[in-house]
Motif scaffolding. Structure first.
Motif, PDB file in Angstrom:
ATOM      1  N   GLU A  78       0.848  -1.206   0.000  1.00 29.27           N
ATOM      2  CA  GLU A  78       0.000   0.000   0.000  1.00 29.27           C
ATOM      3  C   GLU A  78       0.875   1.246   0.000  1.00 29.27           C
ATOM      4  O   GLU A  78       0.529   2.267  -0.592  1.00 29.27           O
ATOM      5  CB  GLU A  78      -0.920   0.011   1.228  1.00 29.27           C
ATOM      6  CG  GLU A  78      -2.008  -1.031   1.149  1.00 29.27           C
ATOM      7  CD  GLU A  78      -3.394  -0.470   1.459  1.00 29.27           C
ATOM      8  OE1 GLU A  78      -3.590   0.751   1.389  1.00 29.27           O
ATOM      9  OE2 GLU A  78      -4.281  -1.284   1.768  1.00 29.27           O
ATOM     10  N   ARG A  81       2.243   1.721  -3.548  1.00 30.67           N
ATOM     11  CA  ARG A  81       1.254   2.184  -4.518  1.00 30.67           C
ATOM     12  C   ARG A  81       0.541   3.457  -4.046  1.00 30.67           C
ATOM     13  O   ARG A  81      -0.480   3.844  -4.606  1.00 30.67           O
ATOM     14  CB  ARG A  81       0.251   1.069  -4.794  1.00 30.67           C
ATOM     15  CG  ARG A  81       0.887  -0.133  -5.482  1.00 30.67           C
ATOM     16  CD  ARG A  81      -0.145  -1.159  -5.902  1.00 30.67           C
ATOM     17  NE  ARG A  81      -0.787  -1.802  -4.784  1.00 30.67           N
ATOM     18  CZ  ARG A  81      -0.303  -2.844  -4.124  1.00 30.67           C
ATOM     19  NH1 ARG A  81       0.843  -3.366  -4.495  1.00 30.67           N
ATOM     20  NH2 ARG A  81      -0.932  -3.366  -3.101  1.00 30.67           N
ATOM     21  N   ASN A  82       1.096   4.074  -2.999  1.00 27.63           N
ATOM     22  CA  ASN A  82       0.589   5.372  -2.522  1.00 27.63           C
ATOM     23  C   ASN A  82      -0.867   5.355  -2.066  1.00 27.63           C
ATOM     24  O   ASN A  82      -1.602   6.315  -2.283  1.00 27.63           O
ATOM     25  CB  ASN A  82       0.740   6.456  -3.595  1.00 27.63           C
ATOM     26  CG  ASN A  82       2.175   6.670  -3.976  1.00 27.63           C
ATOM     27  OD1 ASN A  82       3.043   6.671  -3.103  1.00 27.63           O
ATOM     28  ND2 ASN A  82       2.441   6.827  -5.248  1.00 27.63           N
ATOM     29  N   THR A  83      -1.292   4.267  -1.450  1.00 33.47           N
ATOM     30  CA  THR A  83      -2.652   4.234  -0.936  1.00 33.47           C
ATOM     31  C   THR A  83      -2.678   4.217   0.586  1.00 33.47           C
ATOM     32  O   THR A  83      -3.718   4.406   1.201  1.00 33.47           O
ATOM     33  CB  THR A  83      -3.402   2.994  -1.436  1.00 33.47           C
ATOM     34  OG1 THR A  83      -2.624   1.834  -1.140  1.00 33.47           O
ATOM     35  CG2 THR A  83      -3.634   3.058  -2.933  1.00 33.47           C
TER      36      THR A  83
ATOM     37  N   HIS B  85      -1.138  12.083  -2.871  1.00 31.15           N
ATOM     38  CA  HIS B  85      -1.499  11.102  -3.899  1.00 31.15           C
ATOM     39  C   HIS B  85      -2.999  10.863  -3.822  1.00 31.15           C
ATOM     40  O   HIS B  85      -3.600  11.054  -2.783  1.00 31.15           O
ATOM     41  CB  HIS B  85      -0.747   9.795  -3.652  1.00 31.15           C
ATOM     42  CG  HIS B  85       0.728   9.973  -3.607  1.00 31.15           C
ATOM     43  ND1 HIS B  85       1.480  10.158  -4.740  1.00 31.15           N
ATOM     44  CD2 HIS B  85       1.587  10.025  -2.573  1.00 31.15           C
ATOM     45  CE1 HIS B  85       2.743  10.305  -4.411  1.00 31.15           C
ATOM     46  NE2 HIS B  85       2.847  10.233  -3.096  1.00 31.15           N
ATOM     47  N   GLY B  87      -4.514   8.161  -3.695  1.00 29.52           N
ATOM     48  CA  GLY B  87      -4.837   7.097  -2.749  1.00 29.52           C
ATOM     49  C   GLY B  87      -5.838   6.092  -3.299  1.00 29.52           C
ATOM     50  O   GLY B  87      -6.484   5.377  -2.542  1.00 29.52           O
ATOM     51  N   LEU B  88      -5.957   6.019  -4.621  1.00 32.46           N
ATOM     52  CA  LEU B  88      -6.907   5.077  -5.214  1.00 32.46           C
ATOM     53  C   LEU B  88      -6.251   3.706  -5.371  1.00 32.46           C
ATOM     54  O   LEU B  88      -5.052   3.616  -5.631  1.00 32.46           O
ATOM     55  CB  LEU B  88      -7.337   5.581  -6.596  1.00 32.46           C
ATOM     56  CG  LEU B  88      -8.108   6.900  -6.603  1.00 32.46           C
ATOM     57  CD1 LEU B  88      -8.243   7.413  -8.024  1.00 32.46           C
ATOM     58  CD2 LEU B  88      -9.473   6.716  -5.962  1.00 32.46           C
ATOM     59  N   TYR B  89      -7.052   2.673  -5.217  1.00 34.51           N
ATOM     60  CA  TYR B  89      -6.562   1.314  -5.454  1.00 34.51           C
ATOM     61  C   TYR B  89      -6.671   1.049  -6.944  1.00 34.51           C
ATOM     62  O   TYR B  89      -7.747   0.828  -7.468  1.00 34.51           O
ATOM     63  CB  TYR B  89      -7.362   0.305  -4.638  1.00 34.51           C
ATOM     64  CG  TYR B  89      -7.126   0.501  -3.169  1.00 34.51           C
ATOM     65  CD1 TYR B  89      -5.944   0.043  -2.597  1.00 34.51           C
ATOM     66  CD2 TYR B  89      -8.023   1.182  -2.366  1.00 34.51           C
ATOM     67  CE1 TYR B  89      -5.676   0.254  -1.249  1.00 34.51           C
ATOM     68  CE2 TYR B  89      -7.769   1.393  -1.029  1.00 34.51           C
ATOM     69  CZ  TYR B  89      -6.594   0.930  -0.479  1.00 34.51           C
ATOM     70  OH  TYR B  89      -6.326   1.145   0.840  1.00 34.51           O
TER      71      TYR B  89
END
Ligand SMILES: Nc1ncnc2c1ncn2[C@@H]1O[C@H](COP(=O)(O)OP(=O)(O)OP(=O)(O)O)[C@@H](O)[C@H]1O
Ligand SMILES: [Mg+2]
Lengths: 245, 310
Positions: A78, A81-83, B85, B87-89
């Protein structure tokens, strides 16, 4: 809180399955895993699969590998992937995030193992029809449920600890491999240095014990280690330290 | 609770770097507060402090009556955030992304369905809800992320450069929506931006931060008045050398320049310029046009950055 844990676990599992590009290829992969563990392996061993706990247990390493894949991806993935930051900025509590991640990986590995075990029963009975449908020996089945669960939990908590502060999923995977290597090598080294005498003594001790007692003992030890690792992960889970640059 | 957001001399250091340095400001509920500053000035770090995602080195803050440090979860329960960002998956579809956060915020399945439809229709993405987010353009992702922020109707919204990556039409629509939202629902918005025109259009209050230090807070108009001397340009005839000399002697005049039929008069900071036109008429000048040069916030911002560098 349980609700929140399941919400995260559900999302993580969806992500894992779709990580192969699409749900369809993700599900294909799962089918192949189940095919190997639930059909091929029991076919090759025959009826003994249902009575001899060591055979299916040996195959339990595979679900554990699946756990590693999912869990190293949990926090580190996470983050990569910047989530992660957006997740941390939500109303979710520290614990539900942590346990959600652990739950996802355990459900994935252990769940696949359990499904494969049940399919194995059908495989064995169909391939080699007996007078009546045969299920696992109850004790064997108990061992098949509990040991993989504890092992998956163990892997998952070690994995979360490693993943917590790793910049990428790959880095987490590498770190975890090192930990695993240490776990395997250290006892081997000790074994080599300890010499014949201790080895003989150990063999004697093992000869004397009852396998059920040994099983319970081992399970308890793993359980304690699991508990400790999860506690450690809870201590180390500090929102303010999860944002790395 | 008088303020929606308040910080008191809050600081955050990373090793030697003082990312945020003794910053104090207040944000009134139901307003949009703009945080302006160049790259690396500490805007994102401030948002992280306010959301309890970083612990301050010194000082304290308060969001909706809660301390982000000790009551972080209470703070986050009241907030929505679009951070650096999206923050989307990216492996999931647009719908799955919103559905996940809808669940996280404990919206019922009915509410989730309606709200997602409403929000996605507004940004023209409802028809594409079942697509994997990965292939989407930056702007589409940004719109989806903004929808995610609004999903649970938060009381305070943090937006870190919300229009970055949006085309002019989309940015303008986003600004309208945001203004609309603030007017109708009374949410408080804290946004960072490099786009000064945007700050000028949206924000009741603006804070300017540089090298972690808050160098100024006020309404965009106040800032402009404070920092840039106003310019008045007069087009007409009858300007004599004697007249220019006498204008120069008036109070509050910084400079007077005559070019063809254009007289360009610069006032000192905060000076009153209302006397100028009557004075010129009295002196027999024929005035065709008077243009008041208003410094844009961008001019002010650039001047401030230069001054601080000196
Ligand atoms: N986690 C971190 N570790 C170390 N240094 C950091 C960290 N976060 C921010 N910094 C430093 O703090 C300073 C402020 O960074 P910040 O991200 O708040 O700037 P910003 O105003 O948001 O910039 P931008 O407009 O580029 O987004 C920078 O010098 C940055 O390098
Ligand atoms: Mg920033």
């Amino acid at each position: 809180m349980i609700n929140d844990i399941l919400i995260i676990a559900r999302k993580d599992l969806k992500e894992v399955i779709s990580s192969r590009g699409s749900y369809r290829s993700g599900l294909m992969y799962l089918l192949i895993v189940i095919g190997v563990m639930g059909i091929m392996m029991p076919l090759s061993s025959g009826r003994i699969w249902l009575t001899e706990p060591l055979i299916p247990l040996v195959w339990a390493w595979f679900p554990i590998l699946l756990v590693i894949n999912v869990v190293t991806d949990s926090f580190a993935g996470e983050r990569e992937r910047n989530t992660l930051e957006t997740l941390l900025a939500s109303r979710l509590s520290d614990r539900s995030i942590l346990f959600g991640k652990i739950t996802a990986s355990v459900i994935y590995g252990w769940g696949l193992g359990m499904i494969s075990n049940l399919i194995a029963v059908i495989t064995v009975n169909v391939a080699d029809p007996g007078p009546k449908f045969q299920f696992y020996d109850p004790l064997v089945y108990l061992a098949l449920v509990i040991f993989p669960l504890l092992a998956c939990l163990l892997m998952s908590s070690v994995g979360v600890l490693v993943s917590l502060n790793a910049p990428t999923a790959r880095a987490a995977y590498q770190k975890l491999s090192l930990v695993m290597l240490a776990v395997i090598i250290i006892p081997t080294l000790i074994g080599n240095f300890a010499g014949e005498k201790i080895a003989q003594q150990l063999t004697l001790i093992f000869k004397g014990v009852n396998f059920i007692q040994l099983g319970i003992g081992v399970a308890l030890v793993i359980l304690v280690v699991d508990g400790f690792l999860i506690w450690l992960a809870m201590q180390r889970f500090k929102r303010a330290r999860l944002i790395l640059e | 609770m008088d303020y929606a957001i308040q910080t008191k001399k809050i600081s955050k250091s990373f090793g030697q770097i003082k990312a945020v340095d003794q910053v104090s400001f207040e944000v009134q509920p139901g307003t949009i507060f703009g945080f302006l500053g160049p790259n690396g000035s500490g805007k994102t770090t401030t948002i992280r402090l306010l959301l309890g995602l970083l612990e301050p080195t010194e000082g304290s803050s308060n969001v909706m009556g809660f301390d982000p440090l000790s009551e972080g979860q209470k703070v986050r329960e009241n907030c929505g955030a679009l951070l650096e960002h999206t923050g989307l998956y990216e492996r999931l579809t647009a719908l799955e992304n919103l559905d996940f956060y809808g669940r996280v915020w404990h919206l019922s399945s009915e509410e989730r369905k309606n709200r997602i439809k409403e929000l996605l229709e507004k940004v023209d993405l409802y028809n594409r809800r079942d697509e994997i987010v990965k292939g989407w353009s930056r702007g589409m992702k940004q719109k989806l992320a903004v929808s995610r922020v609004m999903l649970h109707r938060p009381k305070v919204i943090f937006l870190d450069e919300p229009t970055a990556g949006l085309d002019p039409v989309a940015s303008s629509a986003f600004r309208d929506d945001l203004l609309n939202l603030v007017q109708h629902s009374g949410v408080t918005v804290f946004l960072t931006t490099h786009n000064l025109t945007e700050a000028e259009k949206l924000c009741q209050q603006v804070g300017v931060i540089k090298n972690g230090k808050l160098i100024m807070v006020g309404s965009p108009d106040e800032l402009k008045l404070l920092k840039r001397s106003a310019v008045t340009e007069i087009v007409g005839s009858g300007f004599t050398d004697g007249l220019i000399t006498s204008i120069n002697q008036l109070r509050g005049i910084e400079s007077v320049v005559l070019q063809d039929h254009h007289l360009r008069i610069t006032f000192t900071e905060g000076a009153d310029s209302s006397f100028l036109v009557p004075f010129l008429v009295q002196q027999g000048v024929l005035i065709e046009e008077v243009r008041k040069g208003k410094a844009s916030l961008e001019d002010v911002f650039l001047t401030m950055m230069e001054e601080e560098n000196d």
